[in-house]
Design a protein around this motif. Sequence first.
Motif: not given
Length: 116
Positions: A4-8, A31-42
Amino acid sequence: MYTAVLIKGKTYAVMGHVFLVNQVKDVEKKVFQYLDGSEFFNCKEVKAPVDDIVKEEEEPAQEAKIYTETELKGMNKTEQEAIIIDLGGDPSQLKDKSERIAFILEHQQQQEKTGE
């Protein structure tokens, strides 16, 4: 294996991980499942070689990083607040740098004692 990469934003703390902008971090499936689809993460699923999969299963869970007072004094407010969030605290309740550092040191000791 997942990354996961924070992009915003500048920092983000979640489930024991502190993300800094544009920093690639290996994360667990939940953690991947939680963050996947967030506009803040890749987020990406990375296919690991078979040898790496066996090693991951054998390794014990990583313990939380223990910060020293000197390390904490060298951090900026955002970094300290991310650690406070990981420790279950609310940074908005702490007035200044010295209170943030005292909170982190105290809660690290409590977690060591309880084995969390």
